[in-house]
Design a protein around this motif. Structure first.
Motif, PDB file in Angstrom:
ATOM      1  N   LEU A 129       0.925  -0.961  -0.049  1.00 44.02           N
ATOM      2  CA  LEU A 129      -0.051  -0.062  -0.075  1.00 44.02           C
ATOM      3  C   LEU A 129       1.322   1.476   0.080  1.00 44.02           C
ATOM      4  O   LEU A 129       0.570   2.226  -1.036  1.00 44.02           O
ATOM      5  CB  LEU A 129      -1.006  -0.107   1.449  1.00 44.02           C
ATOM      6  N   PHE A 130       1.812   1.468   0.443  1.00 41.71           N
ATOM      7  CA  PHE A 130       3.149   2.383   0.455  1.00 41.71           C
ATOM      8  C   PHE A 130       3.261   2.560  -0.250  1.00 41.71           C
ATOM      9  O   PHE A 130       3.501   4.234  -1.278  1.00 41.71           O
ATOM     10  CB  PHE A 130       4.195   2.521   1.744  1.00 41.71           C
ATOM     11  N   ALA A 131       3.767   1.523  -1.210  1.00 44.10           N
ATOM     12  CA  ALA A 131       4.674   1.882  -2.733  1.00 44.10           C
ATOM     13  C   ALA A 131       3.158   2.173  -3.635  1.00 44.10           C
ATOM     14  O   ALA A 131       3.292   2.969  -4.293  1.00 44.10           O
ATOM     15  CB  ALA A 131       4.779   0.200  -3.368  1.00 44.10           C
ATOM     16  N   VAL A 132       1.985   1.833  -3.288  1.00 40.51           N
ATOM     17  CA  VAL A 132       0.969   2.780  -4.638  1.00 40.51           C
ATOM     18  C   VAL A 132       0.656   4.075  -3.716  1.00 40.51           C
ATOM     19  O   VAL A 132       0.434   4.749  -4.840  1.00 40.51           O
ATOM     20  CB  VAL A 132      -0.316   1.590  -3.731  1.00 40.51           C
ATOM     21  N   ALA A 133       0.781   4.275  -2.292  1.00 38.53           N
ATOM     22  CA  ALA A 133       0.836   5.703  -1.831  1.00 38.53           C
ATOM     23  C   ALA A 133       1.900   6.308  -2.305  1.00 38.53           C
ATOM     24  O   ALA A 133       1.572   7.534  -2.887  1.00 38.53           O
ATOM     25  CB  ALA A 133       0.911   6.208  -0.543  1.00 38.53           C
ATOM     26  N   MET A 134       2.870   5.957  -2.650  1.00 34.48           N
ATOM     27  CA  MET A 134       4.121   6.860  -3.822  1.00 34.48           C
ATOM     28  C   MET A 134       4.173   7.070  -5.156  1.00 34.48           C
ATOM     29  O   MET A 134       4.590   7.848  -5.378  1.00 34.48           O
ATOM     30  CB  MET A 134       5.237   6.446  -3.726  1.00 34.48           C
ATOM     31  N   THR A 149     -20.854  -4.351  -0.671  1.00 35.73           N
ATOM     32  CA  THR A 149     -19.228  -5.412  -0.513  1.00 35.73           C
ATOM     33  C   THR A 149     -18.619  -5.147  -1.094  1.00 35.73           C
ATOM     34  O   THR A 149     -17.285  -5.655  -1.454  1.00 35.73           O
ATOM     35  CB  THR A 149     -20.011  -6.629   0.101  1.00 35.73           C
ATOM     36  N   PHE A 150     -18.355  -5.232  -2.527  1.00 35.69           N
ATOM     37  CA  PHE A 150     -17.538  -5.313  -3.811  1.00 35.69           C
ATOM     38  C   PHE A 150     -16.335  -3.801  -3.471  1.00 35.69           C
ATOM     39  O   PHE A 150     -15.108  -3.875  -3.544  1.00 35.69           O
ATOM     40  CB  PHE A 150     -18.235  -4.799  -5.487  1.00 35.69           C
ATOM     41  N   LEU A 151     -17.925  -2.485  -3.189  1.00 34.84           N
ATOM     42  CA  LEU A 151     -16.142  -1.912  -3.072  1.00 34.84           C
ATOM     43  C   LEU A 151     -15.925  -2.013  -1.518  1.00 34.84           C
ATOM     44  O   LEU A 151     -15.125  -1.206  -1.003  1.00 34.84           O
ATOM     45  CB  LEU A 151     -17.502  -0.609  -2.204  1.00 34.84           C
ATOM     46  N   GLY A 152     -16.263  -2.540  -0.601  1.00 31.82           N
ATOM     47  CA  GLY A 152     -16.181  -2.831   1.176  1.00 31.82           C
ATOM     48  C   GLY A 152     -14.677  -3.358   0.789  1.00 31.82           C
ATOM     49  O   GLY A 152     -13.262  -3.654   1.526  1.00 31.82           O
ATOM     50  N   LEU A 162      -9.766   0.328  -0.149  1.00 27.54           N
ATOM     51  CA  LEU A 162      -8.144   0.893  -0.250  1.00 27.54           C
ATOM     52  C   LEU A 162      -7.819   1.136  -1.946  1.00 27.54           C
ATOM     53  O   LEU A 162      -7.450   2.347  -2.354  1.00 27.54           O
ATOM     54  CB  LEU A 162      -7.159   0.000   0.048  1.00 27.54           C
ATOM     55  N   TRP A 163      -7.960   0.269  -3.200  1.00 28.76           N
ATOM     56  CA  TRP A 163      -7.264   0.699  -4.347  1.00 28.76           C
ATOM     57  C   TRP A 163      -8.532   1.395  -4.764  1.00 28.76           C
ATOM     58  O   TRP A 163      -8.419   2.649  -5.874  1.00 28.76           O
ATOM     59  CB  TRP A 163      -8.221  -0.964  -4.986  1.00 28.76           C
ATOM     60  N   VAL A 164      -9.473   1.125  -3.914  1.00 20.85           N
ATOM     61  CA  VAL A 164     -11.266   2.411  -4.847  1.00 20.85           C
ATOM     62  C   VAL A 164     -10.408   3.807  -3.893  1.00 20.85           C
ATOM     63  O   VAL A 164     -11.189   5.025  -5.394  1.00 20.85           O
ATOM     64  CB  VAL A 164     -11.979   1.804  -4.699  1.00 20.85           C
ATOM     65  N   TYR A 165     -10.386   3.361  -3.705  1.00 21.71           N
ATOM     66  CA  TYR A 165     -10.181   4.870  -2.702  1.00 21.71           C
ATOM     67  C   TYR A 165      -8.678   5.858  -3.438  1.00 21.71           C
ATOM     68  O   TYR A 165      -8.620   6.567  -3.555  1.00 21.71           O
ATOM     69  CB  TYR A 165      -9.136   5.312  -1.294  1.00 21.71           C
TER      70      TYR A 165
END
Length: 270
Positions: free
Chosen positions: A95-100, A234-237, A241-244
């Motif tokens: 997730l940190f790699a995605v954030a960067m 439920t799909f969004l849930g 994090l990827w949707v965000y």
């Protein structure tokens, strides 16, 4: 949870439903921010009525009351769901790699627009990623579950104290040296960039959720007896994090394309 064959057999339906609902509300929130805080800078003839309408929502009393509650639910659920992960160190690192990547993309877009304040130096994804890394480290050390609650409450109290003392406002990246300013935003003394969250507040709420997850979901089973069903919430849930991450890039792009199709003119310097 009543098990079923298939890829969602070990998921808690109630958690995915609540996270999905929280994600929808945050997407709406960010969409209105794009309409008044971002897109007007991109269009020479942006409709004033649309900007005023979106800004009216942003200052709406109901929104101001509900937003902290929705954020707490989302972050606490993130912590609860970490109890279902077999490796939070790996999850937090990814997730940190995605954030960067998000940081790089937003600052590149800000460079093209000649406005670096569009960039996200340290936003909610960075906060969540670092929190999950800390959770993974503590799990490796087999820390008692009550330590998560104690640490979470302590961080949240620190965040509240900083907020009351500093009363953070949005400031420009151009105001002072970049890294000291980002450091202040990480701690919650100021807000900067397109997405700014105080790490102590986010981490504190996530750690409270970690405790709740270990307390009530120790067996990694749903508290509900109903069968898991796949639908939009439920799909969004499941992919919150990827949707965000994706919506922060796609929403302004889609809105800009709609405005272009309606004949509005870009005011970018290229």
């Amino acid at each position: 949870m009543e098990q079923r064959a298939g890829k969602w057999g070990n998921r808690a339906k109630e958690l995915d439903l609540l996270r999905g609902a929280a994600v929808v509300l945050m997407i709406v929130d960010h969409f209105f921010f794009d309409l008044w805080g971002l897109l007007p800078d991109l269009f020479a003839d942006y409709p004033r009525e649309l900007k005023d309408f979106a800004y009216g929502y942003w200052g709406w009393d109901v929104r101001l009351i509900l937003r902290p509650l929705v954020l707490f639910i989302f972050f606490a659920l993130t912590g609860i769901c970490s109890s279902f992960s077999r490796n939070n160190l790996k999850r937090g690192g990814k997730l940190f790699a995605v954030a960067m990547v998000l940081t790089g993309v937003t600052f590149f877009a800000g460079y093209l627009m000649e406005n670096l304040n569009f960039g996200i130096a340290f936003g909610v994804l960075h906060c969540i990623a670092l929190s999950l890394l800390l959770v993974g480290i503590m799990e490796k050390q087999q820390v008692n579950k009550w330590a998560y609650l104690d640490f979470g409450i302590l961080l949240w109290v620190i965040a509240i104290a900083i907020n009351l003392i500093a009363q953070p406002v949005q400031v420009s990246y151009y105001r002072e040296p970049f890294f000291p300013l980002v450091g202040k935003s990480i701690m919650g003394f100021v807000l900067c960039g397109g997405d700014s969250f105080a790490f102590p507040e986010v981490c504190g709420q996530i750690f409270i959720g970690v405790f709740l997850g270990k307390q009530f979901y120790g067996e990694r089973k749903s508290l509900l007896k109903s069968r898991y069903r796949n639908h939009p919430l439920t799909f969004l849930g499941r992919h919150s994090l990827w949707v965000y991450f994706a919506h922060q890039l796609l929403l302004p792009l889609i809105a800009a394309l709609v405005l272009l199709s309606m004949g509005y003119t870009l005011s970018l310097p290229f």
